[in-house]
Design an enzyme around this catalytic site. Structure first.
Site, PDB file in Angstrom:
ATOM      1  N   LYS A  44      -3.822   0.994  -2.627  1.00 23.57           N
ATOM      2  CA  LYS A  44      -3.646  -0.361  -2.099  1.00 23.57           C
ATOM      3  C   LYS A  44      -3.359  -1.236  -3.299  1.00 23.57           C
ATOM      4  O   LYS A  44      -3.928  -1.021  -4.374  1.00 23.57           O
ATOM      5  CB  LYS A  44      -4.912  -0.835  -1.395  1.00 23.57           C
ATOM      6  CG  LYS A  44      -5.158  -0.092  -0.093  1.00 23.57           C
ATOM      7  CD  LYS A  44      -6.232  -0.775   0.734  1.00 23.57           C
ATOM      8  CE  LYS A  44      -6.355  -0.131   2.103  1.00 23.57           C
ATOM      9  NZ  LYS A  44      -7.435   0.803   2.233  1.00 23.57           N
ATOM     10  N   LYS A  90      -3.196  -2.014  -8.669  1.00 22.17           N
ATOM     11  CA  LYS A  90      -3.023  -0.881  -7.738  1.00 22.17           C
ATOM     12  C   LYS A  90      -4.301  -0.062  -7.800  1.00 22.17           C
ATOM     13  O   LYS A  90      -4.678   0.437  -8.865  1.00 22.17           O
ATOM     14  CB  LYS A  90      -1.806  -0.067  -8.191  1.00 22.17           C
ATOM     15  CG  LYS A  90      -1.471   1.117  -7.326  1.00 22.17           C
ATOM     16  CD  LYS A  90      -0.089   1.653  -7.695  1.00 22.17           C
ATOM     17  CE  LYS A  90       0.224   2.969  -7.053  1.00 22.17           C
ATOM     18  NZ  LYS A  90       1.597   3.413  -7.331  1.00 22.17           N
ATOM     19  N   ASP A  99      12.812   9.250  -8.137  1.00 22.02           N
ATOM     20  CA  ASP A  99      12.547   8.701  -6.797  1.00 22.02           C
ATOM     21  C   ASP A  99      13.143   7.292  -6.702  1.00 22.02           C
ATOM     22  O   ASP A  99      12.514   6.378  -6.176  1.00 22.02           O
ATOM     23  CB  ASP A  99      11.037   8.688  -6.526  1.00 22.02           C
ATOM     24  CG  ASP A  99      10.721   8.514  -5.036  1.00 22.02           C
ATOM     25  OD1 ASP A  99      11.630   8.704  -4.201  1.00 22.02           O
ATOM     26  OD2 ASP A  99       9.568   8.169  -4.716  1.00 22.02           O
ATOM     27  N   PHE A 149      -2.018   6.750  -1.059  1.00 11.39           N
ATOM     28  CA  PHE A 149      -3.432   6.779  -1.478  1.00 11.39           C
ATOM     29  C   PHE A 149      -3.826   5.511  -2.231  1.00 11.39           C
ATOM     30  O   PHE A 149      -4.804   5.498  -2.966  1.00 11.39           O
ATOM     31  CB  PHE A 149      -3.688   7.999  -2.372  1.00 11.39           C
ATOM     32  CG  PHE A 149      -3.171   9.264  -1.778  1.00 11.39           C
ATOM     33  CD1 PHE A 149      -3.770   9.808  -0.654  1.00 11.39           C
ATOM     34  CD2 PHE A 149      -2.053   9.891  -2.311  1.00 11.39           C
ATOM     35  CE1 PHE A 149      -3.271  10.952  -0.074  1.00 11.39           C
ATOM     36  CE2 PHE A 149      -1.547  11.035  -1.741  1.00 11.39           C
ATOM     37  CZ  PHE A 149      -2.152  11.576  -0.616  1.00 11.39           C
ATOM     38  N   SER A 151       0.846  -1.193   0.000  1.00 10.97           N
ATOM     39  CA  SER A 151       0.000   0.000   0.000  1.00 10.97           C
ATOM     40  C   SER A 151       0.875   1.233   0.000  1.00 10.97           C
ATOM     41  O   SER A 151       2.031   1.194   0.435  1.00 10.97           O
ATOM     42  CB  SER A 151      -0.943  -0.001   1.205  1.00 10.97           C
ATOM     43  OG  SER A 151      -0.196  -0.097   2.384  1.00 10.97           O
ATOM     44  N   GLY A 152       0.325   2.292  -0.548  1.00 13.50           N
ATOM     45  CA  GLY A 152       1.020   3.576  -0.579  1.00 13.50           C
ATOM     46  C   GLY A 152       0.158   4.623   0.091  1.00 13.50           C
ATOM     47  O   GLY A 152      -0.835   4.292   0.747  1.00 13.50           O
TER      48      GLY A 152
HETATM   49  N1  LIG Z   1       3.682  -4.548  -9.479  1.00 12.00           N
HETATM   50  C1  LIG Z   1       3.765  -4.859  -8.194  1.00 12.00           C
HETATM   51  N2  LIG Z   1       3.982  -6.125  -7.805  1.00 12.00           N
HETATM   52  C2  LIG Z   1       4.052  -6.430  -6.477  1.00 12.00           C
HETATM   53  N3  LIG Z   1       3.942  -5.531  -5.485  1.00 12.00           N
HETATM   54  C3  LIG Z   1       3.721  -4.254  -5.826  1.00 12.00           C
HETATM   55  C4  LIG Z   1       3.624  -3.851  -7.192  1.00 12.00           C
HETATM   56  N4  LIG Z   1       3.421  -2.522  -7.225  1.00 12.00           N
HETATM   57  C5  LIG Z   1       3.394  -2.115  -5.953  1.00 12.00           C
HETATM   58  N5  LIG Z   1       3.575  -3.143  -5.106  1.00 12.00           N
HETATM   59  C6  LIG Z   1       3.619  -3.078  -3.640  1.00 12.00           C
HETATM   60  O1  LIG Z   1       2.778  -2.036  -3.197  1.00 12.00           O
HETATM   61  C7  LIG Z   1       3.536  -1.036  -2.522  1.00 12.00           C
HETATM   62  C8  LIG Z   1       2.976   0.331  -2.869  1.00 12.00           C
HETATM   63  O2  LIG Z   1       3.081   0.522  -4.276  1.00 12.00           O
HETATM   64  P1  LIG Z   1       3.601   1.896  -4.874  1.00 12.00           P
HETATM   65  O3  LIG Z   1       4.925   2.233  -4.252  1.00 12.00           O
HETATM   66  O4  LIG Z   1       3.535   1.817  -6.347  1.00 12.00           O
HETATM   67  O5  LIG Z   1       2.452   2.830  -4.344  1.00 12.00           O
HETATM   68  P2  LIG Z   1       2.505   4.371  -4.041  1.00 12.00           P
HETATM   69  O6  LIG Z   1       1.102   4.787  -3.778  1.00 12.00           O
HETATM   70  O7  LIG Z   1       3.221   5.050  -5.150  1.00 12.00           O
HETATM   71  O8  LIG Z   1       3.372   4.357  -2.736  1.00 12.00           O
HETATM   72  P3  LIG Z   1       4.044   5.584  -2.022  1.00 12.00           P
HETATM   73  O9  LIG Z   1       2.928   6.391  -1.440  1.00 12.00           O
HETATM   74  O10 LIG Z   1       4.903   4.891  -0.978  1.00 12.00           O
HETATM   75  O11 LIG Z   1       4.849   6.296  -3.066  1.00 12.00           O
HETATM   76  C9  LIG Z   1       4.973  -1.251  -2.983  1.00 12.00           C
HETATM   77  O12 LIG Z   1       5.893  -0.833  -2.008  1.00 12.00           O
HETATM   78  C10 LIG Z   1       5.005  -2.746  -3.185  1.00 12.00           C
HETATM   79  O13 LIG Z   1       5.219  -3.398  -1.961  1.00 12.00           O
END
Ligand SMILES: Nc1ncnc2c1ncn2[C@@H]1O[C@H](COP(=O)(O)OP(=O)(O)OP(=O)(O)O)[C@@H](O)[C@H]1O
Length: 365
Positions: A40, A72, A173, A38, A35-36
């Site tokens: 999941k 995502k 990043d 905003f 999750s990030g």
């Molecule tokens: N393609 C994928 N395969 C497996 N796990 C993934 C994948 N994409 C994302 N994740 C998991 O989900 C988490 C969050 O994804 P991502 O970093 O893309 O989201 P974000 O919203 O940009 O996060 P942040 O707010 O930290 O920048 C990643 O740290 C990873 O653990």
């Protein structure tokens, strides 16, 4: 603890997402793999029907011999307008621009409604590089990866970044948490939320707050900067983290980091002089003095990398000691992330071709 009303609401939301995914040809599982701020990310399965209509998806999954993807889900209704209107479109357009490379996470397609955006991504199920470095440090009882493994992974990372730059995209990043590993031990660069077209003037200093430890000095000094050399600085930090099991300038206050940068990285005994030389070449304070990607690829430490890549793929093992056994050497750079929810070694092995997906929800139509 969540109240029962909140739990019910979460469940309703989730079932809505399951329905929306099913309407678009994907079976969403309940397995949250990350999750990030905003978003999941869930494990999901592409239906045969969807694969018939999406050649990009079909050709990639055919090669992988499974139907799994990562979806995502971004709550655009809850995210700030700037995120939905600026960073998310950038992430999508950068992923589209960087299609197709073995070491960049592939975006198969997107769908949106008034509440959410869905990004259907290539699955990288073995967690991120930070987790891998910490796990291997625990396994070896010494910090960092073996240089041979680091070389194989770094080669893939350099190849991914070179592909992005030649596609006109700077990542901005690069950090261990944004580098994922798949079941074959292949490295997959992800999280293009801060990416931008190269050649444009950048003014996003504040967006680097969470990753001060990876940010180039010119960014910390609020100077105008070029994205390519800033990415190369981050590559130097990542290589240092790989072979040392810690970050070279671990500080949250930019001024203090700049002071440490001025002194240069300190290496633990055992890091080869060639590797140190490559890291120092990347961690040059002046962007023009920094190695470029061609120089990195031609550096003497990198020469056996093709061989190392092959070895990494062959030797990849799911060894991942329990968190409590690990020396807490390398930490995530952004606080508050839901790291416990990521894929762990307990994740199921990919089902054989034709297996029916487990844990899939089939809501009533
Ligand atoms: N393609 C994928 N395969 C497996 N796990 C993934 C994948 N994409 C994302 N994740 C998991 O989900 C988490 C969050 O994804 P991502 O970093 O893309 O989201 P974000 O919203 O940009 O996060 P942040 O707010 O930290 O920048 C990643 O740290 C990873 O653990």
């Amino acid at each position: 603890m969540k109240g029962s009303a909140q739990r019910k609401l979460d469940q309703q939301n989730f079932m809505e997402q399951v329905r929306e995914c099913r309407d678009n040809g994907y079976l969403l599982s309940s397995r949250k793999i990350g999750s990030g701020a905003f978003s999941k990310v869930y494990l999901a399965y592409a239906t045969h029907e969807r694969m018939r209509h999406n050649p990009k998806l079909a050709s990639d999954l055919r090669g992988k011999h499974h139907a799994m993807v990562a979806i995502k889900i971004i709550s655009t209704a809850k995210a700030p307008v700037e995120f939905s209107q600026k960073f998310l479109p950038r992430e999508i357009s950068s992923l589209n621009a960087t299609y197709k490379h073995l070491n960049v996470v592939q975006l198969y397609e997107t769908y949106h409604n008034s509440q959410r955006s869905y990004l259907v991504l290539e699955l990288a199920a073995r967690g991120d590089l930070l987790e891998h470095i910490n796990a291997m440090s625990g396994h070896r009882c010494r910090p960092g990866l073996e240089e041979e493994e680091a070389r194989g992974l770094f080669w893939q990372l350099v190849s991914a970044v070179a592909h992005c730059h030649s596609s006109g995209i700077v990542h901005r990043d690069l950090k261990c948490e944004n580098i994922l590993l798949d079941d074959q031990g292949l490295l997959k660069l992800t999280d293009f939320g801060f990416a931008n077209r190269s050649g444009l003037k950048d003014s996003l200093l504040s967006t680097f707050c969470g990753s001060v430890a990876y940010a180039a000095p010119e960014i910390l000094m609020s100077k105008k900067y070029h994205g390519e050399p800033a990415d190369l600085w981050s590559l130097g930090i990542i290589l240092y983290a790989m072979v040392s099991g810690k970050l070279p300038f671990r500080e949250h206050r930019p001024r203090r980091v700049l002071h440490l940068m001025g002194r240069g990285p300190a290496f633990r005994p055992g890091v080869s002089p060639e590797c140190q030389d490559l890291i120092r070449g990347l961690l040059q304070l002046r962007p023009h003095a920094r190695l470029d990607l061609q120089q990195v690829a031609a550096h003497c430490w990198m020469l056996p990398a093709r061989h190392a890549l092959f070895c990494t793929m062959l030797r990849w093992s799911p060894v991942k000691p329990a968190k409590s056994q690990l020396p807490a050497t390398l930490h995530p750079t952004e606080p508050g992330g839901d790291r416990a929810s990521k894929v762990t070694p307990a994740a199921p092995a990919p089902p054989a071709r034709g297996d029916s997906p487990e844990e899939c929800f089939w809501p009533d139509a």
